[in-house]
Structure formats: structure tokens, C-alpha cells
Design a protein around this motif. Sequence first.
Motif, PDB file in Angstrom:
ATOM      1  N   MET A 154     -82.921 -12.967 -71.896  1.00 51.49           N
ATOM      2  CA  MET A 154     -82.150 -14.154 -72.254  1.00 51.49           C
ATOM      3  C   MET A 154     -80.764 -13.787 -72.774  1.00 51.49           C
ATOM      4  O   MET A 154     -79.758 -14.369 -72.353  1.00 51.49           O
ATOM      5  N   ILE A 155     -80.688 -12.782 -73.671  1.00 55.51           N
ATOM      6  CA  ILE A 155     -79.390 -12.448 -74.245  1.00 55.51           C
ATOM      7  C   ILE A 155     -78.499 -11.733 -73.234  1.00 55.51           C
ATOM      8  O   ILE A 155     -77.272 -11.872 -73.273  1.00 55.51           O
ATOM      9  N   TYR A 186     -76.305  -3.372 -68.718  1.00 55.75           N
ATOM     10  CA  TYR A 186     -77.176  -4.447 -69.184  1.00 55.75           C
ATOM     11  C   TYR A 186     -77.720  -5.290 -68.033  1.00 55.75           C
ATOM     12  O   TYR A 186     -78.755  -5.945 -68.178  1.00 55.75           O
ATOM     13  N   PHE A 187     -77.054  -5.243 -66.903  1.00 62.10           N
ATOM     14  CA  PHE A 187     -77.621  -5.856 -65.700  1.00 62.10           C
ATOM     15  C   PHE A 187     -78.929  -5.167 -65.331  1.00 62.10           C
ATOM     16  O   PHE A 187     -79.946  -5.819 -65.051  1.00 62.10           O
ATOM     17  N   PHE A 188     -78.916  -3.842 -65.359  1.00 61.93           N
ATOM     18  CA  PHE A 188     -80.130  -3.088 -65.041  1.00 61.93           C
ATOM     19  C   PHE A 188     -81.162  -3.208 -66.162  1.00 61.93           C
ATOM     20  O   PHE A 188     -82.376  -3.202 -65.891  1.00 61.93           O
ATOM     21  N   LEU A 189     -80.717  -3.318 -67.407  1.00 60.59           N
ATOM     22  CA  LEU A 189     -81.646  -3.532 -68.511  1.00 60.59           C
ATOM     23  C   LEU A 189     -82.370  -4.872 -68.351  1.00 60.59           C
ATOM     24  O   LEU A 189     -83.561  -4.974 -68.624  1.00 60.59           O
ATOM     25  N   GLY A 190     -81.640  -5.890 -67.885  1.00 62.88           N
ATOM     26  CA  GLY A 190     -82.268  -7.181 -67.610  1.00 62.88           C
ATOM     27  C   GLY A 190     -83.314  -7.071 -66.519  1.00 62.88           C
ATOM     28  O   GLY A 190     -84.392  -7.678 -66.607  1.00 62.88           O
ATOM     29  N   ASN A 191     -83.015  -6.285 -65.477  1.00 61.98           N
ATOM     30  CA  ASN A 191     -84.002  -6.036 -64.420  1.00 61.98           C
ATOM     31  C   ASN A 191     -85.239  -5.340 -64.987  1.00 61.98           C
ATOM     32  O   ASN A 191     -86.376  -5.663 -64.613  1.00 61.98           O
ATOM     33  N   ARG A 220     -82.110   0.757 -81.187  1.00 58.86           N
ATOM     34  CA  ARG A 220     -81.151   1.837 -80.985  1.00 58.86           C
ATOM     35  C   ARG A 220     -79.860   1.379 -80.321  1.00 58.86           C
ATOM     36  O   ARG A 220     -78.973   2.184 -80.092  1.00 58.86           O
ATOM     37  N   ASN A 221     -79.734   0.124 -80.001  1.00 60.59           N
ATOM     38  CA  ASN A 221     -78.567  -0.351 -79.274  1.00 60.59           C
ATOM     39  C   ASN A 221     -77.826  -1.404 -80.106  1.00 60.59           C
ATOM     40  O   ASN A 221     -78.345  -2.496 -80.340  1.00 60.59           O
ATOM     41  N   LYS A 222     -76.622  -1.061 -80.550  1.00 52.31           N
ATOM     42  CA  LYS A 222     -75.852  -1.966 -81.397  1.00 52.31           C
ATOM     43  C   LYS A 222     -75.419  -3.214 -80.639  1.00 52.31           C
ATOM     44  O   LYS A 222     -75.364  -4.305 -81.213  1.00 52.31           O
ATOM     45  N   ASP A 223     -75.094  -3.073 -79.357  1.00 55.97           N
ATOM     46  CA  ASP A 223     -74.651  -4.230 -78.569  1.00 55.97           C
ATOM     47  C   ASP A 223     -75.763  -5.261 -78.430  1.00 55.97           C
ATOM     48  O   ASP A 223     -75.537  -6.465 -78.563  1.00 55.97           O
ATOM     49  N   VAL A 224     -76.975  -4.781 -78.153  1.00 61.18           N
ATOM     50  CA  VAL A 224     -78.109  -5.697 -78.003  1.00 61.18           C
ATOM     51  C   VAL A 224     -78.437  -6.365 -79.327  1.00 61.18           C
ATOM     52  O   VAL A 224     -78.691  -7.580 -79.383  1.00 61.18           O
ATOM     53  N   LYS A 225     -78.429  -5.578 -80.423  1.00 63.42           N
ATOM     54  CA  LYS A 225     -78.705  -6.158 -81.740  1.00 63.42           C
ATOM     55  C   LYS A 225     -77.641  -7.188 -82.115  1.00 63.42           C
ATOM     56  O   LYS A 225     -77.957  -8.237 -82.676  1.00 63.42           O
ATOM     57  N   GLY A 226     -76.363  -6.881 -81.796  1.00 65.89           N
ATOM     58  CA  GLY A 226     -75.291  -7.831 -82.093  1.00 65.89           C
ATOM     59  C   GLY A 226     -75.428  -9.106 -81.289  1.00 65.89           C
ATOM     60  O   GLY A 226     -75.250 -10.215 -81.821  1.00 65.89           O
ATOM     61  N   ALA A 227     -75.750  -8.972 -80.001  1.00 68.89           N
ATOM     62  CA  ALA A 227     -75.922 -10.153 -79.150  1.00 68.89           C
ATOM     63  C   ALA A 227     -77.117 -10.984 -79.612  1.00 68.89           C
ATOM     64  O   ALA A 227     -77.070 -12.216 -79.614  1.00 68.89           O
TER      65      ALA A 227
END
Length: 308
Positions: free
Chosen positions: A45-46, A58-63, A292-299
Motif C-alpha cells: 500500500m505505501i 521499491y517497485f520490486f519490493l512491492g512485487n 532496517r529501511n528508513k524510507d519505508v518507515k518514513g512512508a
Amino acid sequence: MLNRTSVTEFLLLGLTDIQILQPFLFVIFLAIYFLIVAGNGAILMIVISDPKLHSPMYFFLGNLSCLDICYSTVTLPKMLENFLSTHKAISFLGCISQLHFFHFLGSTEAMLLAVMAFDRFVAICKPLRYPLIMNHQLCTQTAITIWTIGFSHALLHSIMTSRLNFCGSNHIHHFFCDVKPLLELACGNTELNQWLLNTVTGTIGMGPFFLTLISYFYIIIYLFFKTRCCSMLHKALSTCASHFMVVILLYAPVVFTYIRPASGSSMDQDWIMAIMYSVVTPVLNPLIYTLRNKDVKGALSRVTRRRL
């Protein structure tokens, strides 16, 4: 894919035949399944909703999150149903379908992890050319390609397995339908099926693994000779730590399961390894990437604030 024998259903013996443990295991695996869907669904979702995460990584992380949800859905709902049922049956077609989607999603995830490692290689070793190389069109085509290869690979197994003769027991010593347990029940020559399992599945599984290792090898070599600074090397590799942990979690049990011959003694341990890569890994992936991922935690925090 039509069954040529009299077998119309199989009995999944599951994790244990101790009745008193069934409700307890049902609660545990229901909670795990909820965490898998909720955790990976949140990441999906994020990644979709936050413009700052609209990048190849993050496209591949979504996959990956989508694969984990589907992967666990192939096995866990049937397992949960069997915990509360006395007749733990699955139809022949249902068994082949479960086998197909399990190998489809599993092989696709293996290839996706190799693509994610290549993405990190380009980002670290060729940062100036990264937007040009990892463009939107290439990422989309790569995702479509690996999903197609995964589907074709699984279709090969499902067709070849469905053509086997099953003339004896229909009891599967596992909690889902997989190739190795079904080969144990088949009558006649299964050498071709075993060859496909060892060669084709081995190549699709281990090929991406070695490509992942090569990508990390080049990243380490590049950073070592480029920076000659351990602190900068550590900082750069820390961005890859989440992905590498996921690779280890997936491949350790897979290698243990599929490189061994299908024998009665090994089959008793296969379901333990299967739980590792079909249940434990999908539930840990969201934790690994968010912690471990600041971008994901921030989003995630931004999405949470918007919804409050």
C-alpha cells in the motif's frame, strides 16, 4: 491435465496427527497468516501510495510483498481448514493447482531477488547511469518476464505430475501438495519428473542465487577499491542488508529441501523446511524491510498520520 488413474483425491496428513494440538496450531498459524497479509499488504500500500517510493527498488519490493501474500495463501488456508477437519482431503485437481501456484510463486520470488540484487549493483556501482539503466520500461518488462518464466516453469511440473499414475496410497505426508511427496506416491517410472525437479527447478532456483552472490561480490570489490574506507563500505552495504537477509531466509531451507533425494527419511523433515520458506520468510520480510529501511518507515509514518 487429466488424471489417468482412479485417484480422485489425496489426504494431507499435515504437521501432526495429535488431535489435541490441532486447535492450538490453528490459532498460531491463523495469527501468522494475518501478520503476513497485514504486513506485506501495508508495504504494498505505501509503495503504491507514496510518490517518494516510486523508484525501481521499491517497485520490486512491492512485487515481493505481493508474491509473499499469494505464496502463503496457496498453502496456509488449506492447512487451517485441515486443522479443524477430520477428513483432510484435497481433490486431484486442487492438489495439482496447489503444486502449480506454489512453484510458480516460489520460482518467481527467487528470480525477483536476483533482479533486486542487480538493481542494488547498478545503484551503487553505476549511480550516474542508474536512472537510464533502471528505467520504468525496463523494470516493467523485467517483472513481466520473471512472472511469465515462473508460470511456465510451474506449468511444466503440474502437467508432468498430473500425467503420473497413482495406484497405491493417496496419503501425502505433508501439509500441502508438492512434487516430491507426489513422486513418492506415483507408480511407474518417475525419472523424468525427478530430472525436471533437479535440473530445471535447480537451475531456476540456484541460478538467481549465484547471480545474487555475483552482484554482491562486485559491489564489495567496487566499493573496496573505490573508497578504500571500511566505514563507507559498511554504510553502503547496510543498504543491501535487508535484501541479503531475505535471500538467506529463502534459500537456506529451499536448498536443504530440493538438493536431497526424495526418500522416506528425508520426507519426514521436508514440511519443517517448507514452513520456513512458505510461512516464516513471508512473515519476516515486512519486519526486515521496515525495521532496517528508513524510507519505508518514513512512508509508513506519513500514511499513518494521514489516516489518523
